[in-house]
Write a protein that holds these residues in place. Structure first.
Motif, mmCIF file in Angstrom:
data_model
loop_
_atom_site.group_PDB
_atom_site.id
_atom_site.type_symbol
_atom_site.label_atom_id
_atom_site.label_comp_id
_atom_site.label_asym_id
_atom_site.label_seq_id
_atom_site.Cartn_x
_atom_site.Cartn_y
_atom_site.Cartn_z
ATOM 1 N N MET A 1 127.884 73.424 -15.285
ATOM 2 C CA MET A 1 129.323 73.277 -15.282
ATOM 3 C C MET A 1 129.678 71.799 -15.408
ATOM 4 O O MET A 1 129.159 70.952 -14.700
ATOM 5 C CB MET A 1 129.902 73.831 -13.974
ATOM 6 N N ASP A 2 130.572 71.471 -16.332
ATOM 7 C CA ASP A 2 131.017 70.096 -16.558
ATOM 8 C C ASP A 2 132.121 69.768 -15.560
ATOM 9 O O ASP A 2 133.167 70.396 -15.563
ATOM 10 C CB ASP A 2 131.523 69.952 -17.996
ATOM 11 N N LEU A 3 131.865 68.799 -14.699
ATOM 12 C CA LEU A 3 132.842 68.447 -13.677
ATOM 13 C C LEU A 3 133.607 67.177 -14.013
ATOM 14 O O LEU A 3 134.217 66.575 -13.144
ATOM 15 C CB LEU A 3 132.143 68.307 -12.314
ATOM 16 N N ARG A 4 133.592 66.782 -15.282
ATOM 17 C CA ARG A 4 134.411 65.641 -15.678
ATOM 18 C C ARG A 4 135.863 66.096 -15.804
ATOM 19 O O ARG A 4 136.127 67.228 -16.202
ATOM 20 C CB ARG A 4 133.922 65.071 -17.003
ATOM 21 N N LEU A 5 136.786 65.205 -15.447
ATOM 22 C CA LEU A 5 138.214 65.526 -15.553
ATOM 23 C C LEU A 5 138.624 65.591 -17.011
ATOM 24 O O LEU A 5 138.471 64.610 -17.748
ATOM 25 C CB LEU A 5 139.055 64.443 -14.865
ATOM 26 N N THR A 23 136.699 52.554 -21.200
ATOM 27 C CA THR A 23 136.557 52.106 -19.811
ATOM 28 C C THR A 23 136.496 53.282 -18.854
ATOM 29 O O THR A 23 135.608 53.352 -17.991
ATOM 30 C CB THR A 23 137.731 51.179 -19.434
ATOM 31 N N LEU A 24 137.429 54.209 -18.989
ATOM 32 C CA LEU A 24 137.472 55.342 -18.055
ATOM 33 C C LEU A 24 136.272 56.267 -18.206
ATOM 34 O O LEU A 24 135.750 56.781 -17.220
ATOM 35 C CB LEU A 24 138.779 56.120 -18.210
ATOM 36 N N GLU A 25 135.821 56.481 -19.436
ATOM 37 C CA GLU A 25 134.659 57.352 -19.617
ATOM 38 C C GLU A 25 133.380 56.691 -19.116
ATOM 39 O O GLU A 25 132.461 57.367 -18.686
ATOM 40 C CB GLU A 25 134.538 57.793 -21.079
ATOM 41 N N GLU A 26 133.337 55.355 -19.138
ATOM 42 C CA GLU A 26 132.153 54.648 -18.650
ATOM 43 C C GLU A 26 132.149 54.535 -17.124
ATOM 44 O O GLU A 26 131.112 54.707 -16.487
ATOM 45 C CB GLU A 26 132.102 53.244 -19.255
ATOM 46 N N LEU A 27 133.315 54.258 -16.529
ATOM 47 C CA LEU A 27 133.376 53.952 -15.103
ATOM 48 C C LEU A 27 133.774 55.130 -14.218
ATOM 49 O O LEU A 27 133.632 55.057 -13.000
ATOM 50 C CB LEU A 27 134.348 52.791 -14.854
ATOM 51 N N THR A 28 134.297 56.183 -14.814
ATOM 52 C CA THR A 28 134.703 57.355 -14.043
ATOM 53 C C THR A 28 134.126 58.592 -14.702
ATOM 54 O O THR A 28 133.421 58.499 -15.694
ATOM 55 C CB THR A 28 136.248 57.472 -13.961
ATOM 56 N N CYS A 29 134.456 59.732 -14.163
ATOM 57 C CA CYS A 29 133.969 60.992 -14.734
ATOM 58 C C CYS A 29 135.107 61.727 -15.424
ATOM 59 O O CYS A 29 135.491 62.828 -15.032
ATOM 60 C CB CYS A 29 133.350 61.859 -13.650
ATOM 61 N N PHE A 119 141.833 56.112 -8.842
ATOM 62 C CA PHE A 119 142.521 57.401 -8.866
ATOM 63 C C PHE A 119 141.652 58.443 -9.575
ATOM 64 O O PHE A 119 141.479 59.556 -9.072
ATOM 65 C CB PHE A 119 143.883 57.270 -9.564
ATOM 66 N N CYS A 120 141.103 58.090 -10.726
ATOM 67 C CA CYS A 120 140.261 59.028 -11.483
ATOM 68 C C CYS A 120 139.016 59.412 -10.698
ATOM 69 O O CYS A 120 138.631 60.590 -10.673
ATOM 70 C CB CYS A 120 139.876 58.419 -12.834
ATOM 71 N N ILE A 121 138.392 58.443 -10.041
ATOM 72 C CA ILE A 121 137.208 58.732 -9.227
ATOM 73 C C ILE A 121 137.568 59.680 -8.094
ATOM 74 O O ILE A 121 136.857 60.645 -7.811
ATOM 75 C CB ILE A 121 136.581 57.423 -8.710
ATOM 76 N N SER A 122 138.690 59.425 -7.439
ATOM 77 C CA SER A 122 139.146 60.270 -6.340
ATOM 78 C C SER A 122 139.428 61.699 -6.811
ATOM 79 O O SER A 122 139.053 62.670 -6.145
ATOM 80 C CB SER A 122 140.410 59.666 -5.717
ATOM 81 N N GLN A 123 140.068 61.834 -7.964
ATOM 82 C CA GLN A 123 140.376 63.164 -8.488
ATOM 83 C C GLN A 123 139.116 63.926 -8.858
ATOM 84 O O GLN A 123 139.035 65.136 -8.663
ATOM 85 C CB GLN A 123 141.319 63.066 -9.696
#
Length: 134
Positions: A1-5, A23-29, A119-123
């Motif tokens: 299951m892909d858990l990326r937002l 940036t967001l794809e590199e540093l967050t999910c 915020f993205c990491i938290s979500q």
């Protein structure tokens, strides 16, 4: 299951959009599932694909129309879907207006990118906790 937002970006500046996605794809999910440059394009995609996105990142000034119109269209989103504003004009008045549309957060492009990343990491963490319970 892909858990990326699954994230939809509403940003008309190609350079900013590409840098933001990278940036967001590199540093967050997050996983960018699409983008729009105009209010009409964004509102149509978001409404037609209501079950496909989990996060929308919206700029207020677009090639045509306004991000405020996109925010208004997102007011009837599902409870788990998040909407944030990323703008160069994150003034107190704009933040108040965005809050009236039920926006989850407002970030200034020039000095609050770290807040957006957090915020993205938290979500993502919230999404993973929810998925592990189901």
């Amino acid at each position: 299951m892909d858990l990326r937002l699954k994230t939809y970006i509403v940003e008309d500046n190609v350079t900013i959009r590409e840098n933001l996605v990278g940036t967001l794809e590199e540093l967050t999910c997050i996983s960018t599932i699409g983008f729009a440059e105009t209010e009409a394009e964004a509102t149509q995609w978001l409404s037609e694909n209501g079950d496909e996105w989990e996060l929308a990142i919206i700029d207020l000034f677009l090639k045509q129309g306004s991000g405020l119109g996109v925010l208004q269209a997102c007011m009837s989103r599902r409870p788990g879907q998040k909407v944030v504003v990323l703008s160069n004009y994150a003034t107190p008045d704009i933040r108040k207006r965005c809050a009236q549309f039920g926006v989850d957060a407002v970030f200034d492009k020039s000095n609050e990118i770290d807040g957006l990343i957090d915020f993205c990491i938290s979500q993502t963490a919230t999404q993973r906790q929810t998925a592990s319970r189901n």
